[in-house]
Design a protein around this motif. Structure first.
Motif, PDB file in Angstrom:
ATOM      1  N   GLN A   1       5.948  -1.672  -6.613  1.00  0.00           N
ATOM      2  CA  GLN A   1       4.595  -1.710  -7.151  1.00  0.00           C
ATOM      3  C   GLN A   1       3.822  -0.494  -6.663  1.00  0.00           C
ATOM      4  O   GLN A   1       4.054  -0.006  -5.545  1.00  0.00           O
ATOM      5  CB  GLN A   1       3.876  -2.988  -6.732  1.00  0.00           C
ATOM      6  CG  GLN A   1       4.396  -4.177  -7.463  1.00  0.00           C
ATOM      7  CD  GLN A   1       3.484  -5.379  -7.387  1.00  0.00           C
ATOM      8  OE1 GLN A   1       3.876  -6.390  -7.867  1.00  0.00           O
ATOM      9  NE2 GLN A   1       2.301  -5.302  -6.832  1.00  0.00           N
ATOM     10  N   PHE A   2       2.906  -0.019  -7.529  1.00  0.00           N
ATOM     11  CA  PHE A   2       2.090   1.149  -7.230  1.00  0.00           C
ATOM     12  C   PHE A   2       0.649   0.872  -7.641  1.00  0.00           C
ATOM     13  O   PHE A   2       0.411   0.106  -8.573  1.00  0.00           O
ATOM     14  CB  PHE A   2       2.589   2.373  -8.017  1.00  0.00           C
ATOM     15  CG  PHE A   2       3.966   2.806  -7.641  1.00  0.00           C
ATOM     16  CD1 PHE A   2       4.180   3.690  -6.600  1.00  0.00           C
ATOM     17  CD2 PHE A   2       5.065   2.317  -8.328  1.00  0.00           C
ATOM     18  CE1 PHE A   2       5.461   4.075  -6.248  1.00  0.00           C
ATOM     19  CE2 PHE A   2       6.349   2.700  -7.990  1.00  0.00           C
ATOM     20  CZ  PHE A   2       6.551   3.581  -6.942  1.00  0.00           C
ATOM     21  N   PRO A   3      -0.297   1.542  -6.989  1.00  0.00           N
ATOM     22  CA  PRO A   3      -1.681   1.392  -7.430  1.00  0.00           C
ATOM     23  C   PRO A   3      -1.843   1.994  -8.827  1.00  0.00           C
ATOM     24  O   PRO A   3      -1.207   2.995  -9.147  1.00  0.00           O
ATOM     25  CB  PRO A   3      -2.486   2.179  -6.386  1.00  0.00           C
ATOM     26  CG  PRO A   3      -1.510   3.056  -5.690  1.00  0.00           C
ATOM     27  CD  PRO A   3      -0.163   2.428  -5.826  1.00  0.00           C
ATOM     28  N   ALA A   4      -2.679   1.384  -9.637  1.00  0.00           N
ATOM     29  CA  ALA A   4      -2.888   1.845 -11.014  1.00  0.00           C
ATOM     30  C   ALA A   4      -3.849   3.031 -11.019  1.00  0.00           C
ATOM     31  O   ALA A   4      -4.977   2.956 -11.508  1.00  0.00           O
ATOM     32  CB  ALA A   4      -3.393   0.703 -11.879  1.00  0.00           C
ATOM     33  N   THR A   5      -3.368   4.133 -10.437  1.00  0.00           N
ATOM     34  CA  THR A   5      -4.137   5.367 -10.327  1.00  0.00           C
ATOM     35  C   THR A   5      -3.228   6.532 -10.699  1.00  0.00           C
ATOM     36  O   THR A   5      -1.990   6.380 -10.697  1.00  0.00           O
ATOM     37  CB  THR A   5      -4.632   5.587  -8.883  1.00  0.00           C
ATOM     38  OG1 THR A   5      -3.480   5.736  -8.022  1.00  0.00           O
ATOM     39  CG2 THR A   5      -5.492   4.429  -8.394  1.00  0.00           C
ATOM     40  N   PRO A   6      -3.788   7.705 -11.003  1.00  0.00           N
ATOM     41  CA  PRO A   6      -2.931   8.866 -11.255  1.00  0.00           C
ATOM     42  C   PRO A   6      -1.983   9.160 -10.088  1.00  0.00           C
ATOM     43  O   PRO A   6      -0.825   9.531 -10.292  1.00  0.00           O
ATOM     44  CB  PRO A   6      -3.928  10.006 -11.480  1.00  0.00           C
ATOM     45  CG  PRO A   6      -5.140   9.328 -12.025  1.00  0.00           C
ATOM     46  CD  PRO A   6      -5.201   8.004 -11.279  1.00  0.00           C
TER      47      PRO A   6
ATOM     48  N   ALA B   1       0.983   6.885 -10.333  1.00  0.00           N
ATOM     49  CA  ALA B   1       1.926   7.333 -11.362  1.00  0.00           C
ATOM     50  C   ALA B   1       2.800   8.474 -10.838  1.00  0.00           C
ATOM     51  O   ALA B   1       4.012   8.505 -11.079  1.00  0.00           O
ATOM     52  CB  ALA B   1       1.170   7.757 -12.620  1.00  0.00           C
ATOM     53  N   ARG B   2       2.199   9.418 -10.101  1.00  0.00           N
ATOM     54  CA  ARG B   2       2.984  10.512  -9.516  1.00  0.00           C
ATOM     55  C   ARG B   2       3.991   9.992  -8.505  1.00  0.00           C
ATOM     56  O   ARG B   2       5.154  10.422  -8.475  1.00  0.00           O
ATOM     57  CB  ARG B   2       2.060  11.533  -8.841  1.00  0.00           C
ATOM     58  CG  ARG B   2       1.337  12.438  -9.796  1.00  0.00           C
ATOM     59  CD  ARG B   2       0.663  13.610  -9.081  1.00  0.00           C
ATOM     60  NE  ARG B   2      -0.216  13.207  -7.993  1.00  0.00           N
ATOM     61  CZ  ARG B   2      -1.495  12.871  -8.138  1.00  0.00           C
ATOM     62  NH1 ARG B   2      -2.055  12.883  -9.324  1.00  0.00           N
ATOM     63  NH2 ARG B   2      -2.219  12.534  -7.089  1.00  0.00           N
ATOM     64  N   LEU B   3       3.562   9.049  -7.666  1.00  0.00           N
ATOM     65  CA  LEU B   3       4.475   8.475  -6.672  1.00  0.00           C
ATOM     66  C   LEU B   3       5.636   7.750  -7.342  1.00  0.00           C
ATOM     67  O   LEU B   3       6.776   7.808  -6.871  1.00  0.00           O
ATOM     68  CB  LEU B   3       3.718   7.524  -5.748  1.00  0.00           C
ATOM     69  CG  LEU B   3       2.729   8.171  -4.789  1.00  0.00           C
ATOM     70  CD1 LEU B   3       1.916   7.098  -4.061  1.00  0.00           C
ATOM     71  CD2 LEU B   3       3.440   9.067  -3.793  1.00  0.00           C
TER      72      LEU B   3
ATOM     73  N   ALA C   1      11.359   7.583  -8.417  1.00  0.00           N
ATOM     74  CA  ALA C   1      12.443   7.463  -9.395  1.00  0.00           C
ATOM     75  C   ALA C   1      13.435   8.614  -9.247  1.00  0.00           C
ATOM     76  O   ALA C   1      14.657   8.403  -9.266  1.00  0.00           O
ATOM     77  CB  ALA C   1      11.878   7.419 -10.811  1.00  0.00           C
ATOM     78  N   VAL C   2      12.934   9.829  -9.083  1.00  0.00           N
ATOM     79  CA  VAL C   2      13.815  10.991  -8.916  1.00  0.00           C
ATOM     80  C   VAL C   2      14.613  10.867  -7.620  1.00  0.00           C
ATOM     81  O   VAL C   2      15.825  11.140  -7.594  1.00  0.00           O
ATOM     82  CB  VAL C   2      13.002  12.306  -8.953  1.00  0.00           C
ATOM     83  CG1 VAL C   2      13.860  13.501  -8.541  1.00  0.00           C
ATOM     84  CG2 VAL C   2      12.418  12.520 -10.345  1.00  0.00           C
ATOM     85  N   ARG C   3      13.968  10.425  -6.554  1.00  0.00           N
ATOM     86  CA  ARG C   3      14.680  10.246  -5.276  1.00  0.00           C
ATOM     87  C   ARG C   3      15.775   9.195  -5.401  1.00  0.00           C
ATOM     88  O   ARG C   3      16.888   9.376  -4.912  1.00  0.00           O
ATOM     89  CB  ARG C   3      13.702   9.856  -4.176  1.00  0.00           C
ATOM     90  CG  ARG C   3      14.386   9.790  -2.812  1.00  0.00           C
ATOM     91  CD  ARG C   3      13.472   9.455  -1.674  1.00  0.00           C
ATOM     92  NE  ARG C   3      12.228  10.204  -1.710  1.00  0.00           N
ATOM     93  CZ  ARG C   3      11.034   9.640  -1.497  1.00  0.00           C
ATOM     94  NH1 ARG C   3      10.929   8.357  -1.225  1.00  0.00           N
ATOM     95  NH2 ARG C   3       9.939  10.374  -1.520  1.00  0.00           N
TER      96      ARG C   3
ATOM     97  N   LEU D   1      10.429   9.920 -18.577  1.00  0.00           N
ATOM     98  CA  LEU D   1      10.102   8.586 -19.084  1.00  0.00           C
ATOM     99  C   LEU D   1       9.218   7.812 -18.102  1.00  0.00           C
ATOM    100  O   LEU D   1       8.264   7.146 -18.510  1.00  0.00           O
ATOM    101  CB  LEU D   1      11.375   7.813 -19.394  1.00  0.00           C
ATOM    102  CG  LEU D   1      12.165   8.332 -20.595  1.00  0.00           C
ATOM    103  CD1 LEU D   1      13.539   7.674 -20.661  1.00  0.00           C
ATOM    104  CD2 LEU D   1      11.397   8.118 -21.887  1.00  0.00           C
ATOM    105  N   VAL D   2       9.524   7.894 -16.821  1.00  0.00           N
ATOM    106  CA  VAL D   2       8.692   7.218 -15.820  1.00  0.00           C
ATOM    107  C   VAL D   2       7.288   7.802 -15.837  1.00  0.00           C
ATOM    108  O   VAL D   2       6.295   7.065 -15.815  1.00  0.00           O
ATOM    109  CB  VAL D   2       9.309   7.318 -14.408  1.00  0.00           C
ATOM    110  CG1 VAL D   2       8.318   6.878 -13.338  1.00  0.00           C
ATOM    111  CG2 VAL D   2      10.571   6.476 -14.326  1.00  0.00           C
ATOM    112  N   ALA D   3       7.181   9.117 -15.898  1.00  0.00           N
ATOM    113  CA  ALA D   3       5.862   9.753 -15.923  1.00  0.00           C
ATOM    114  C   ALA D   3       5.053   9.277 -17.126  1.00  0.00           C
ATOM    115  O   ALA D   3       3.862   8.957 -16.998  1.00  0.00           O
ATOM    116  CB  ALA D   3       6.010  11.274 -15.944  1.00  0.00           C
TER     117      ALA D   3
END
Length: 124
Positions: A24-29, A32-34, A39-41, A61-63
């Motif tokens: 889960q990630f905060p719904a912030t720009p 989205a970067r994290l 995903a790449v890592r 796609l993730v971005a």
């Protein structure tokens, strides 16, 4: 004198059929970067270098899905969820992003609240 030599071999552990990441990630720009960086890592840990076609496709796609979740699916105080699943048997990577916004349902409803959008790509 006995010149018997014992040789043993062990088979490598079988590759798991499904590899999965859920976070889960905060719904912030920044969230989205994290998500894209994680995903790449994870793709690199699964054997796909960051410059590979599969990793670049997953990053794109993730971005896109994460930025859509932040921009169009954001509910104040709620996070979005990233889920990556790599199916080794079918050589498919599924990218799912779930947000908390219940209207504008283009794909699958999310339990208990929201929706999930997803994409799949092939992985050599």
């Amino acid at each position: 004198m006995d010149n018997t030599v014992l040789k043993t071999t062990t088979a490598p552990d079988p590759e798991p059929e499904l590899r999965e990441l859920t976070q889960q990630f905060p719904a912030t720009p920044r969230g989205a970067r994290l998500a894209r960086r994680l995903a790449v890592r994870r793709m690199e840990e699964w054997g796909y270098p960051p410059a590979s076609d599969a990793s670049c496709t997953v990053a794109l796609l993730v971005a896109e899905l994460a930025s859509n979740a932040v921009r169009h699916g954001r509910v104040p105080g709620r996070d979005f969820r990233l889920r990556l699943v790599c199916a080794t048997a079918t050589r498919t990577i599924r990218i799912e992003v779930s947000d908390a916004r219940e209207d504008r349902l283009p794909t699958t409803p999310r339990v208990p609240v929201g929706k999930t959008v997803w994409a799949e790509c092939g992985a050599p």
